[in-house]
Design a protein around this motif. Structure first.
Motif, PDB file in Angstrom:
ATOM      1  N   TRP A 205       0.825  -1.213   0.000  1.00  0.00           N
ATOM      2  CA  TRP A 205       0.000   0.000   0.000  1.00  0.00           C
ATOM      3  C   TRP A 205       0.858   1.261   0.000  1.00  0.00           C
ATOM      4  CZ3 TRP A 205      -4.680   0.211  -1.585  1.00  0.00           C
ATOM      5  CH2 TRP A 205      -5.515  -0.908  -1.458  1.00  0.00           C
ATOM      6  N   ARG A 206       1.948   1.225   0.732  1.00  0.00           N
ATOM      7  CA  ARG A 206       2.836   2.395   0.772  1.00  0.00           C
ATOM      8  C   ARG A 206       3.413   2.669  -0.613  1.00  0.00           C
ATOM      9  NH1 ARG A 206       8.143   2.538   4.671  1.00  0.00           N
ATOM     10  NH2 ARG A 206       9.099   4.471   3.913  1.00  0.00           N
ATOM     11  N   VAL A 207       3.877   1.626  -1.279  1.00  0.00           N
ATOM     12  CA  VAL A 207       4.435   1.785  -2.623  1.00  0.00           C
ATOM     13  C   VAL A 207       3.360   2.257  -3.599  1.00  0.00           C
ATOM     14  CG1 VAL A 207       5.385   0.501  -4.585  1.00  0.00           C
ATOM     15  CG2 VAL A 207       6.338   0.179  -2.304  1.00  0.00           C
ATOM     16  N   MET A 384      10.193   8.470  -0.161  1.00  0.00           N
ATOM     17  CA  MET A 384       9.284   7.843   0.803  1.00  0.00           C
ATOM     18  C   MET A 384       9.107   6.341   0.558  1.00  0.00           C
ATOM     19  SD  MET A 384       6.285  10.747   0.878  1.00  0.00           S
ATOM     20  CE  MET A 384       6.674  12.500   1.006  1.00  0.00           C
ATOM     21  N   LEU A 385       9.690   5.825  -0.515  1.00  0.00           N
ATOM     22  CA  LEU A 385       9.573   4.392  -0.805  1.00  0.00           C
ATOM     23  C   LEU A 385      10.260   3.571   0.286  1.00  0.00           C
ATOM     24  CD1 LEU A 385      10.372   4.422  -4.630  1.00  0.00           C
ATOM     25  CD2 LEU A 385       8.199   3.729  -3.601  1.00  0.00           C
ATOM     26  N   PRO A 386       9.757   2.362   0.585  1.00  0.00           N
ATOM     27  CA  PRO A 386      10.438   1.515   1.580  1.00  0.00           C
ATOM     28  C   PRO A 386      11.817   1.116   1.087  1.00  0.00           C
ATOM     29  CG  PRO A 386       8.700   0.297   0.464  1.00  0.00           C
ATOM     30  CD  PRO A 386       8.548   1.722   0.053  1.00  0.00           C
ATOM     31  N   ARG A 387      12.745   0.980   2.031  1.00  0.00           N
ATOM     32  CA  ARG A 387      14.099   0.567   1.651  1.00  0.00           C
ATOM     33  C   ARG A 387      14.101  -0.879   1.189  1.00  0.00           C
ATOM     34  NH1 ARG A 387      17.832   4.267   2.799  1.00  0.00           N
ATOM     35  NH2 ARG A 387      17.263   5.948   4.224  1.00  0.00           N
ATOM     36  N   ASP A 388      14.987  -1.202   0.244  1.00  0.00           N
ATOM     37  CA  ASP A 388      15.071  -2.563  -0.291  1.00  0.00           C
ATOM     38  C   ASP A 388      15.472  -3.545   0.808  1.00  0.00           C
ATOM     39  OD1 ASP A 388      14.620  -1.134  -2.523  1.00  0.00           O
ATOM     40  OD2 ASP A 388      16.313  -1.902  -3.666  1.00  0.00           O
TER      41      ASP A 388
END
Length: 402
Positions: A205-207, A384-388
């Motif tokens: 959802w964040r992505v 703001m994307l989650p880190r890999d």
């Protein structure tokens, strides 16, 4: 058999990617010919292509849904036949209304490719980033070739040939595609050939929300640049090429040819490094180059424009890989459809403001400022994307026998 299926999938997907951009951009150069032959203003003639631009994005979501629910390869066959037929109809049009309707048909059928062809390729890819990079080169080649093809055919045989000849070629390739599909050489996979780690629901959802914003901005930059560049070169550099349509088209082609290899670079970066880092860097690096392009009235604008486009597209393999990574395979067509509603549909508002800006100011300088602001917004949201590395590995599914 599996090897030939993969090669044919890459080949047809790449050709279709090239055509999706080529056919939707032919008019951006042809309009310069019609402006002189029909005695109408650039703003009025350019406006005829706005419904095509809107449909190119807006029809992506239903096309992706049909690709998921019915058949990706069946939709691809419809792409080739529909785009080819509507391009020929455009070349046969004899007044503004019929040109607008035929162009709209091109936009409608061209909308099939991105939400259907890219997920179809991803499902059949062994090295996802590399496959997307190669595919992206063909997309850039289509953008590059549009101005040259339109300019060359218009100069030699008239503007109608700029639509009829490419349309006939597209129909022939569509027939070859249908034959390969009927022969069992092209497949519709339900799952990825090489399974990827499963993403967590919160990250999905964040992505989704973050990339909705970034993709809107990056798509607006790409669309507006592709449609505006022929007019920018015509206004600033036509004197260097004796006002030739072939010269203007050749300059645009040179820009997109030089930028095409950046897709390969972007694909390799996406396979080797953090998708998030590659994507963020691509957004911020665009800003100084866009602003430099705004002030140049000199042949140096050509390499600067090439660099501007290159940086914009180098992040596309990472963008598509991020979207595929955070989307289950059975939803991927709809996810890519939603993406291209944003990048090609909503962002077509950027295309719609081109004639407005030109009519009000007599130049397209303000457009460059708008594009720089979009790049800054995309860079901010991308951070703001989650880190890999947050996803859990899954067991690789056994490959189906071919």
């Amino acid at each position: 058999m599996a090897r030939y299926t993969g090669l044919l999938t890459q080949a047809f997907s790449s050709i279709a990617h090239s055509f999706s951009h080529l056919f939707t951009l032919l008019y951006a150069t042809v309009v310069l010919v019609l402006e002189r032959e029909w005695g109408m203003s650039y703003a009025d003639l350019f406006a005829l292509s706005i419904p095509m631009s809107i449909l190119f994005g807006a029809a992506a979501l239903p096309a992706g849904w049909l690709g998921d629910k019915w058949s990706a390869s069946g939709m691809m066959a419809l792409f080739f036949l529909g785009v080819g037929a509507c391009s020929i109809a455009t070349g046969l049009a004899d007044r503004p209304l019929t040109i607008c309707l035929a162009l709209s048909g091109i936009g409608l059928f061209a909308a099939i490719y991105h939400p259907v062809g890219i997920p179809w390729l991803v499902r059949n890819a062994v090295n996802r980033g590399r496959a997307l990079g190669i595919n992206g080169v063909f997309g850039s080649a289509g953008t590059a070739g549009a101005a040259l093809v339109a300019g060359l055919l218009a100069d030699l045989y008239g503007w109608r040939a700029a639509f009829i000849v490419p349309g006939a070629i597209c129909l022939l390739i569509g027939i070859a595609f249908i034959w390969a599909r009927q022969a069992g050489l092209l497949l519709d996979r339900g799952e990825d050939l090489v399974p990827q780690p499963q993403a967590g629901k919160s990250d999905i959802w964040r992505v989704f929300w973050v990339m909705s914003a970034t993709m809107l901005c990056t798509g607006l930059i790409y669309q507006a640049t592709a449609f505006a560049l022929p007019k920018v070169f015509d206004a600033r550099l036509s004197g260097f090429f004796n006002d030739s349509m072939l010269g203007i088209g050749g300059m645009v082609t040179l820009v997109y040819t030089c930028s095409a290899l950046s897709q390969i670079v972007g694909g390799e970066l996406a396979d080797r490094f953090s998708l998030r880092s590659v994507y963020i860097a691509a957004q911020w690096l665009q800003i100084p180059v866009i602003l430099l392009g705004m002030i140049l009235i000199h042949p140096a604008l050509i390499p600067v424009a090439a660099l501007m486009v290159s940086i914009n597209v180098v992040g596309q393999p990472a963008e598509n890989s991020l979207l595929a990574k955070y989307t289950p395979p059975q939803w991927r067509g709809r996810a890519f459809g939603a993406k291209f509603v944003l990048t090609l549909g909503v962002s077509s508002l950027g295309v719609a403001v081109i004639p407005v800006i030109y009519k009000l100011t007599g130049t397209l300088d303000v457009l460059f400022i708008m594009l720089a602001i979009c790049a800054a917004l995309a860079g901010t949201f991308a951070m703001m994307l989650p880190r890999d590395g947050k996803t859990a590995p899954v067991e690789a599914a056994p490959q189906a026998a071919e």
